[in-house]
Design a protein around this motif. Structure first.
Motif, short mmCIF file in Angstrom:
data_model
loop_
_atom_site.label_atom_id
_atom_site.label_comp_id
_atom_site.label_asym_id
_atom_site.label_seq_id
_atom_site.Cartn_x
_atom_site.Cartn_y
_atom_site.Cartn_z
N ARG A 177 -6.89 -1.85 -7.05
CA ARG A 177 -7.50 -2.58 -8.38
C ARG A 177 -8.71 -2.36 -8.77
N ALA A 178 -9.65 -2.11 -7.72
CA ALA A 178 -11.14 -2.13 -7.92
C ALA A 178 -11.31 -0.67 -8.70
N PHE A 179 -10.52 0.34 -7.97
CA PHE A 179 -10.94 1.89 -8.41
C PHE A 179 -10.09 2.15 -9.72
N GLY A 180 -9.22 1.23 -9.97
CA GLY A 180 -8.51 1.44 -11.53
C GLY A 180 -8.04 2.78 -11.65
N GLU A 181 -8.29 3.58 -13.01
CA GLU A 181 -8.12 4.77 -13.08
C GLU A 181 -9.22 5.81 -12.69
N ILE A 182 -10.10 5.41 -11.94
CA ILE A 182 -10.96 6.37 -11.25
C ILE A 182 -10.33 6.89 -10.01
N LYS A 183 -10.31 8.29 -9.90
CA LYS A 183 -9.55 9.08 -8.66
C LYS A 183 -10.47 9.08 -7.81
N GLY A 184 -10.33 8.32 -6.58
CA GLY A 184 -11.14 8.22 -5.54
C GLY A 184 -10.93 9.59 -4.64
N ASP A 185 -11.76 9.73 -3.85
CA ASP A 185 -11.92 10.85 -2.98
C ASP A 185 -10.63 10.66 -1.78
N ASP A 186 -10.13 11.68 -1.62
CA ASP A 186 -8.95 12.03 -0.60
C ASP A 186 -9.24 12.23 0.76
N SER A 187 -10.51 12.47 0.95
CA SER A 187 -10.93 13.20 2.25
C SER A 187 -10.34 12.08 3.52
N LEU A 188 -10.65 10.85 3.32
CA LEU A 188 -10.28 9.85 4.12
C LEU A 188 -8.63 9.85 4.65
N GLU A 189 -7.88 9.93 3.40
CA GLU A 189 -6.29 9.97 3.47
C GLU A 189 -6.04 11.25 4.21
N ILE A 190 -6.64 12.33 4.00
CA ILE A 190 -6.29 13.72 4.64
C ILE A 190 -6.58 13.68 6.04
N MET A 191 -7.80 12.83 6.73
CA MET A 191 -8.24 12.70 7.85
C MET A 191 -7.06 11.68 8.65
N SER A 192 -6.67 10.88 7.79
CA SER A 192 -5.65 9.71 8.53
C SER A 192 -4.34 10.49 8.78
N GLN A 193 -3.94 11.20 7.66
CA GLN A 193 -2.41 11.80 7.96
C GLN A 193 -2.65 12.88 8.92
N ALA A 194 -3.97 13.45 9.02
CA ALA A 194 -3.94 14.45 9.96
C ALA A 194 -4.00 14.10 11.63
N LEU A 195 -4.98 13.06 11.62
CA LEU A 195 -5.18 12.48 12.97
C LEU A 195 -4.67 11.03 13.24
N PHE A 196 -5.20 10.02 12.48
CA PHE A 196 -5.15 8.87 13.14
C PHE A 196 -3.62 8.11 12.93
N ILE A 197 -3.22 8.36 11.89
CA ILE A 197 -1.59 7.96 11.70
C ILE A 197 -0.80 8.79 12.63
N PRO A 198 -1.14 10.07 12.96
CA PRO A 198 -0.04 10.60 13.94
C PRO A 198 -0.34 10.08 15.18
N VAL A 199 -1.60 9.49 15.69
CA VAL A 199 -1.76 8.96 16.98
C VAL A 199 -0.94 7.59 16.98
N PHE A 200 -0.84 6.79 15.90
CA PHE A 200 -0.23 5.67 15.89
C PHE A 200 1.18 5.96 16.12
N PHE A 201 1.83 6.82 15.59
CA PHE A 201 3.39 7.41 15.73
C PHE A 201 3.50 7.82 17.21
N ILE A 202 2.52 8.52 17.81
CA ILE A 202 2.61 9.09 19.08
C ILE A 202 2.41 8.02 20.14
N ALA A 203 1.77 7.22 19.69
CA ALA A 203 1.76 5.75 21.04
C ALA A 203 3.09 5.02 20.69
#
Length: 420
Positions: free
Chosen positions: A254-280
């Motif tokens: 809601r805060a970002f609205g139509e502004i396209k935020g940077d996706d670097s955090l999502e890329i890192m999350s999909q590559a490392l943190f979220i996989p570790v959650f499923f690995i656990a």
């Protein structure tokens, strides 16, 4: 496997990265979702097989916890608020139905097997949500703007929210016992907390964006800060952090609205943190107990699958009749709501990790194993059914024209482009 348990830390890290690269890619070739590959990697790396990773290790525990929060955060962040509002009434109707039917049927199955009322409610919440694994297929077929796609994706917001709220009520009851005053206090906190996060954090994020800008570093830090704050406050008032993470994602959108935020955090999350959650999650799978569950409690597994498929089908059929959707549209709504991955595993793992004073878990190991079976079966079947329904709708679509519509297919409406 004593040798693997004493590998140098960088070797263990490299082996983990290799498996998280190879197995998910293999699952995609088999038309299964990537999280199944991560779970398989966790089984191999965990104590049941190689013991490469220590489930109790601080780094693994922190990464898995962060991955769980980020998974729910991005589920909320992907909600397209503007387009959701265009079909919110139909989406709300379908969302309530596709939550209520599996929820009720799962409670009936769990009660028959002998689970407590509180555990039955959580098991119902585990089955009631869904993950839109088939959405890329819908996009590929050019149906993402069709009204049923809009309604189904919008309904996902309701199912995930309701499932998480049920968990928020059941966890304190299991830990402290049923207390009517305590339940009322929890509901009161929810009534304050939910709008407080959605409205208050949106305002705060807009101020932070004004002060610090939307550079790659600042936007990523703001996302993490808001998610961590919302999750921590949720835990302070006796709820689970995933509730705050999900709401924080919606709030930031809601805060970002139509502004396209940077996706670097999502890329890192999909590559490392979220996989570790499923690995656990894979660490928790004990093959002996898993196979024993299939052998000794087949009715639990079959009952859970029947409740899920039956409930989702009834919801799609009733919604199609209410809004005069055609057969193919009904089939697509059903297919999209079958897969159980993200919120399902998040709720199940939180419930499994919740113990009362006597050390009893909110859901037991057999139910956790049944959930893993549910994830694999529904992912495969859901993707197959989505491909079939989308192909049928694509073939039945009218030739391009200013006013053409196919028989039994209403004119397409703008759709959401999000996935939970």
């Amino acid at each position: 496997m004593e040798f693997f348990s004493h590998l140098p830390i960088l070797t263990s890290f490299a082996l983990t990265l290799m498996l998280t690269l190879v197995f998910p890619s293999l699952m995609e070739r088999l038309h299964l979702p990537r999280p199944v590959g991560y779970i398989l990697a966790g089984i191999i790396l965990g104590p049941s097989v190689l013991s490469v990773l220590n489930p109790e290790g601080k780094v693994v525990t922190f990464f898995a916890e962060l991955g769980k929060l980020l998974l729910m955060f991005f589920a909320g962040f992907e909600v397209n608020i503007a387009k959701f509002n265009e079909a919110r009434h139909r989406a709300a109707t379908f969302g309530l139905l596709t939550f209520a039917w599996p929820f009720a049927l799962a409670i009936a199955v769990a009660a028959t097997i002998g689970y407590s009322a509180n555990s039955c409610a959580v098991i119902g919440a585990i089955l009631a949500s869904h993950t839109l694994l088939g959405l890329p297929i819908v996009k590929e077929k050019g149906l993402i703007d069709h009204e049923v796609a809009v309604v189904t994706v919008g309904a996902t917001l309701f199912t995930d929210m309701l499932s998480i709220l049920v968990l928020a009520l059941c966890v304190p009851i299991h830990v402290r016992g049923f207390d009517p005053a305590g339940v009322l206090v929890t509901l009161l906190w929810l009534a304050i907390y939910v709008p407080g996060v959605l409205i208050g954090l949106s305002w705060l994020v807009k101020r932070l964006l004004t002060v610090f800008g939307i550079s790659r570093v600042s936007s990523a830090l703001i996302m993490l800060l808001v998610m961590a704050f919302a999750a921590q406050v949720a835990e302070w008032i006796g709820m689970e952090g995933i509730i705050g993470a999900f709401l924080a994602g919606v709030s930031l959108k809601r805060a970002f609205g139509e502004i396209k935020g940077d996706d670097s955090l999502e890329i890192m999350s999909q590559a490392l943190f979220i996989p570790v959650f499923f690995i656990a999650a894979g660490f928790l799978v004990d093959f002996k107990i898993f196979l024993a569950t299939l052998r000794d409690q087949p009715w639990l597994v079959l009952g859970v699958l029947a409740a899920l498929f039956g409930g989702k089908w009834l919801a799609a059929a009733i919604t199609a009749r209410l809004f005069a959707y055609g057969k193919f549209e009904r089939d697509l709504m059903f297919a999209l709501t079958v897969p159980q991955v993200a919120a399902t595993l998040a709720v199940a793992l939180v419930a499994y990790g919740t113990r009362n004073a006597a050390g009893e878990r909110l859901i037991d190991q057999p139910m956790l194993n049944a959930t893993v079976v549910l994830v694999i079966v529904t992912s495969l079947v859901g993707l197959v059914l989505t491909e079939r329904a989308a192909r049928q709708m694509e073939q039945a679509a009218p030739a391009p024209g200013p006013a053409g519509t196919a028989d039994g297919l209403p004119e397409a409406a703008p759709g959401l482009q999000s996935e939970s």
